[in-house]
Design a protein around this motif. Sequence first.
Motif, PDB file in Angstrom:
ATOM      1  N   GLN A   1      11.834  -7.186   0.816  1.00  0.00           N
ATOM      2  CA  GLN A   1      12.082  -6.188   1.853  1.00  0.00           C
ATOM      3  C   GLN A   1      11.747  -6.714   3.244  1.00  0.00           C
ATOM      4  N   GLN A   2      11.660  -8.046   3.371  1.00  0.00           N
ATOM      5  CA  GLN A   2      11.277  -8.642   4.649  1.00  0.00           C
ATOM      6  C   GLN A   2      12.267  -8.316   5.761  1.00  0.00           C
ATOM      7  N   ASP A   3      13.560  -8.349   5.467  1.00  0.00           N
ATOM      8  CA  ASP A   3      14.559  -8.084   6.506  1.00  0.00           C
ATOM      9  C   ASP A   3      14.398  -6.682   7.077  1.00  0.00           C
ATOM     10  N   GLY A   4      14.209  -5.711   6.219  1.00  0.00           N
ATOM     11  CA  GLY A   4      14.019  -4.340   6.683  1.00  0.00           C
ATOM     12  C   GLY A   4      12.738  -4.181   7.478  1.00  0.00           C
TER      13      GLY A   4
ATOM     14  N   LEU B   1      10.619   3.730  -7.457  1.00  0.00           N
ATOM     15  CA  LEU B   1      11.608   4.367  -6.579  1.00  0.00           C
ATOM     16  C   LEU B   1      10.980   4.770  -5.255  1.00  0.00           C
ATOM     17  N   TRP B   2       9.806   5.379  -5.309  1.00  0.00           N
ATOM     18  CA  TRP B   2       9.136   5.798  -4.071  1.00  0.00           C
ATOM     19  C   TRP B   2       8.883   4.595  -3.168  1.00  0.00           C
ATOM     20  N   LEU B   3       8.349   3.513  -3.746  1.00  0.00           N
ATOM     21  CA  LEU B   3       8.057   2.320  -2.945  1.00  0.00           C
ATOM     22  C   LEU B   3       9.325   1.726  -2.347  1.00  0.00           C
ATOM     23  N   ASN B   4      10.364   1.623  -3.156  1.00  0.00           N
ATOM     24  CA  ASN B   4      11.616   1.040  -2.662  1.00  0.00           C
ATOM     25  C   ASN B   4      12.346   1.944  -1.688  1.00  0.00           C
ATOM     26  N   SER B   5      11.979   3.211  -1.657  1.00  0.00           N
ATOM     27  CA  SER B   5      12.580   4.152  -0.709  1.00  0.00           C
ATOM     28  C   SER B   5      11.855   4.130   0.633  1.00  0.00           C
ATOM     29  N   GLY B   6      10.789   3.339   0.703  1.00  0.00           N
ATOM     30  CA  GLY B   6      10.067   3.222   1.964  1.00  0.00           C
ATOM     31  C   GLY B   6       8.891   4.160   2.122  1.00  0.00           C
ATOM     32  N   VAL B   7       8.511   4.867   1.054  1.00  0.00           N
ATOM     33  CA  VAL B   7       7.331   5.723   1.135  1.00  0.00           C
ATOM     34  C   VAL B   7       6.117   4.804   1.295  1.00  0.00           C
ATOM     35  N   PRO B   8       5.252   5.064   2.255  1.00  0.00           N
ATOM     36  CA  PRO B   8       4.093   4.194   2.464  1.00  0.00           C
ATOM     37  C   PRO B   8       3.232   4.062   1.203  1.00  0.00           C
TER      38      PRO B   8
END
Length: 62
Positions: free
Chosen positions: A48-51, A15-22
Amino acid sequence: MAQRPYDLRHAGVSLWLNSGVPATEVAERAGHSVKVLLQIYAKCIEGQQDGANKRISDALGE
């Protein structure tokens, strides 16, 4: 439903990784090195390439 306590930990880290936490922050919180974190959880952050491309374009002012 989680079968083992480890399942909850895995879900939290994912969840942390998918939420964008470094990855560096997630690794520290999970008690991993970044290398180990990415070996285990790389599949969680695929797609997550598009983001990432949008963030790069925004930073470049495009």
